[in-house]
Design a protein around this motif. Structure first.
Motif, PDB file in Angstrom:
ATOM      1  N   UNK A 166       0.811  -1.227   0.000  1.00  0.00           N
ATOM      2  CA  UNK A 166       0.000   0.000   0.000  1.00  0.00           C
ATOM      3  C   UNK A 166       0.845   1.278   0.000  1.00  0.00           C
ATOM      4  N   UNK A 167       2.110   1.169   0.411  1.00  0.00           N
ATOM      5  CA  UNK A 167       2.977   2.357   0.518  1.00  0.00           C
ATOM      6  C   UNK A 167       4.303   2.129  -0.211  1.00  0.00           C
ATOM      7  N   UNK A 168       4.253   1.876  -1.532  1.00  0.00           N
ATOM      8  CA  UNK A 168       5.506   1.602  -2.265  1.00  0.00           C
ATOM      9  C   UNK A 168       6.479   2.773  -2.220  1.00  0.00           C
ATOM     10  N   UNK A 169       5.956   3.978  -1.966  1.00  0.00           N
ATOM     11  CA  UNK A 169       6.821   5.173  -1.950  1.00  0.00           C
ATOM     12  C   UNK A 169       7.827   5.155  -0.785  1.00  0.00           C
ATOM     13  N   UNK A 170       7.637   4.253   0.172  1.00  0.00           N
ATOM     14  CA  UNK A 170       8.563   4.181   1.305  1.00  0.00           C
ATOM     15  C   UNK A 170       9.781   3.295   1.004  1.00  0.00           C
ATOM     16  N   UNK A 171       9.827   2.736  -0.208  1.00  0.00           N
ATOM     17  CA  UNK A 171      10.902   1.810  -0.592  1.00  0.00           C
ATOM     18  C   UNK A 171      11.453   2.205  -1.959  1.00  0.00           C
ATOM     19  N   UNK A 172      12.691   1.771  -2.259  1.00  0.00           N
ATOM     20  CA  UNK A 172      13.238   1.956  -3.611  1.00  0.00           C
ATOM     21  C   UNK A 172      13.455   0.584  -4.241  1.00  0.00           C
ATOM     22  N   UNK A 173      12.838   0.356  -5.411  1.00  0.00           N
ATOM     23  CA  UNK A 173      13.018  -0.951  -6.052  1.00  0.00           C
ATOM     24  C   UNK A 173      14.187  -0.961  -7.031  1.00  0.00           C
ATOM     25  N   UNK A 174      14.718  -2.152  -7.262  1.00  0.00           N
ATOM     26  CA  UNK A 174      15.673  -2.363  -8.347  1.00  0.00           C
ATOM     27  C   UNK A 174      15.105  -3.505  -9.195  1.00  0.00           C
ATOM     28  N   UNK A 175      14.894  -3.231 -10.481  1.00  0.00           N
ATOM     29  CA  UNK A 175      14.284  -4.256 -11.346  1.00  0.00           C
ATOM     30  C   UNK A 175      15.373  -5.177 -11.896  1.00  0.00           C
ATOM     31  N   UNK A 176      15.387  -6.413 -11.429  1.00  0.00           N
ATOM     32  CA  UNK A 176      16.382  -7.391 -11.894  1.00  0.00           C
ATOM     33  C   UNK A 176      15.709  -8.765 -12.025  1.00  0.00           C
ATOM     34  N   UNK A 188      11.455 -12.417 -16.985  1.00  0.00           N
ATOM     35  CA  UNK A 188      11.075 -11.042 -16.628  1.00  0.00           C
ATOM     36  C   UNK A 188      11.665 -10.618 -15.283  1.00  0.00           C
ATOM     37  N   UNK A 189      11.825  -9.302 -15.116  1.00  0.00           N
ATOM     38  CA  UNK A 189      12.419  -8.767 -13.887  1.00  0.00           C
ATOM     39  C   UNK A 189      11.453  -8.831 -12.708  1.00  0.00           C
ATOM     40  N   UNK A 190      12.041  -8.895 -11.524  1.00  0.00           N
ATOM     41  CA  UNK A 190      11.324  -8.742 -10.257  1.00  0.00           C
ATOM     42  C   UNK A 190      11.708  -7.375  -9.707  1.00  0.00           C
ATOM     43  N   UNK A 191      10.777  -6.690  -9.064  1.00  0.00           N
ATOM     44  CA  UNK A 191      11.128  -5.447  -8.358  1.00  0.00           C
ATOM     45  C   UNK A 191      11.669  -5.821  -6.989  1.00  0.00           C
ATOM     46  N   UNK A 192      12.972  -5.770  -6.826  1.00  0.00           N
ATOM     47  CA  UNK A 192      13.580  -6.105  -5.535  1.00  0.00           C
ATOM     48  C   UNK A 192      13.731  -4.808  -4.741  1.00  0.00           C
ATOM     49  N   UNK A 193      13.123  -4.749  -3.572  1.00  0.00           N
ATOM     50  CA  UNK A 193      13.218  -3.520  -2.761  1.00  0.00           C
ATOM     51  C   UNK A 193      14.600  -3.474  -2.103  1.00  0.00           C
TER      52      UNK A 193
END
Ligand code: BDR
Ligand code: CA
Length: 309
Positions: free
Chosen positions: A252-262, A284-289
């Motif tokens: 619900x609050x993705x803005x509190x994390x930074x993802x790296x798509x790998x 396909x990539x996963x969004x790894x926080x």
């Protein structure tokens, strides 16, 4: 406030699972559509009983509980992690039979049906081993497309492991299932140790929860003592990690994390079993926080938990 996130939690309750489920039930943005159960912290049967108990404590006995598979895809079963979560899963709180009962559908059947019916709208948050999610992929070839998002607690890209030097516990307990899930093409966010080891809470944090919510906050406070004790024996961190609540908050609050798509793959080799690695194929990539505003996550968690009673 309109409910924006239609959520099913796949869980092995578990102290931080209890925290995550209480949070999801109280969060205004979340519509909790069900719990599915899996082994890990406890056996699958105990997980079902504990899930039903959590809903009973919450007064949410209308939320369905579907029981999942009882052992990993290829590996032999692991014993429950009583040293972290207690003999029954909730620290020192003794076992008790819940009033409610599981539904007839199995966890993979329930997950596949709900994803199909909600086409693209369902968010699944697995906070235990990924065995049920892999089984849902087997059951319905459209599952990866039907599910809106899978936001999972597990893995570690740069942080090292917590159950072995290489592996995080949820992935370690069924690496073959995790590998199927990461390769599936579903929209996946990985909330792993890279962020959850930054979100640490001490006893005074849970005391504040009890002060604000004297009934359910007190239950979490009581469970947290056992969990905190385990963390002191490891001696690595000052406090315990909010592993599973972090995954729900990331929904619900993705803005509190930074993802790296790998692209993520999982080691199934005995020496490094359960390690999450960069995949070398074209998956396909996963969004790894990778980074987190830990103060804001803890503030968010406490503010919702304060309204539990
Ligand atoms: C994960 O393992 C379990 O012990 C916790 O409930 C969490 O889901 C952390 O590695
Ligand atoms: Ca868990």
């Amino acid at each position: 406030m309109p409910k924006q996130v239609k959520l099913i939690i796949d869980t092995d309750p578990g102290i931080d699972d209890a925290m995550a489920i209480f949070y999801a039930a109280a969060a205004p943005e979340i519509e909790l559509l069900g719990l599915t159960t899996i082994f890990g912290n406890v056996t699958t049967q105990m997980a079902t009983r504990n899930a039903l108990r959590l809903l009973e404590w919450l007064g949410h006995e209308n939320v369905p509980v579907a029981q999942g598979l009882s052992q990993p895809r290829e590996l032999p079963p692991f014993p429950p992690t009583a040293i972290v979560h207690g003999e029954e899963g909730f620290g020192d709180i003794p076992a008790a039979e819940p009033r409610g009962a599981k539904i007839k559908e199995t966890a993979p059947e329930f997950l596949a049906r709900m994803a199909r019916e909600l086409k693209g709208e369902l968010v699944i948050c697995p906070i235990g081993p990924l065995t049920n999610i892999a089984a849902a992929l087997d059951l319905d070839p459209e599952f990866a497309k039907n599910v809106g998002r899978i936001v999972l607690m597990g893995g570690s890209l740069e942080e090292g492991g917590n159950i072995t030097p290489h592996a995080e516990a949820n992935i370690y307990h069924d690496p073959h299932a995790a590998e199927c899930v990461f390769a599936s093409g579903a929209n996946i966010t990985m909330v792993g140790l890279d962020v959850t080891h930054r979100i640490l809470c001490t006893a005074s944090y849970f005391d504040a929860m009890e002060a604000a919510a004297p009934r359910l906050g007190a239950l979490i406070n009581k469970m947290s003592r056992f969990y905190l004790h385990f963390y002191t024996t490891v001696g690595k961190h000052d406090g315990c990690s909010l592993h599973d609540p972090a995954a729900i908050i990331a929904c619900t609050h993705p803005e509190l994390f930074t993802p790296r798509a790998v692209p993520v793959a999982v080691s199934c080799n005995p020496e490094t079993s359960g390690a999450t690695l960069l995949a070398s194929d074209a998956r396909p990539s996963t969004d790894v926080l990778m980074t987190v505003d830990a103060i804001a996550v803890k503030r968010q968690f406490l503010s919702v938990m304060s309204n539990l009673d």
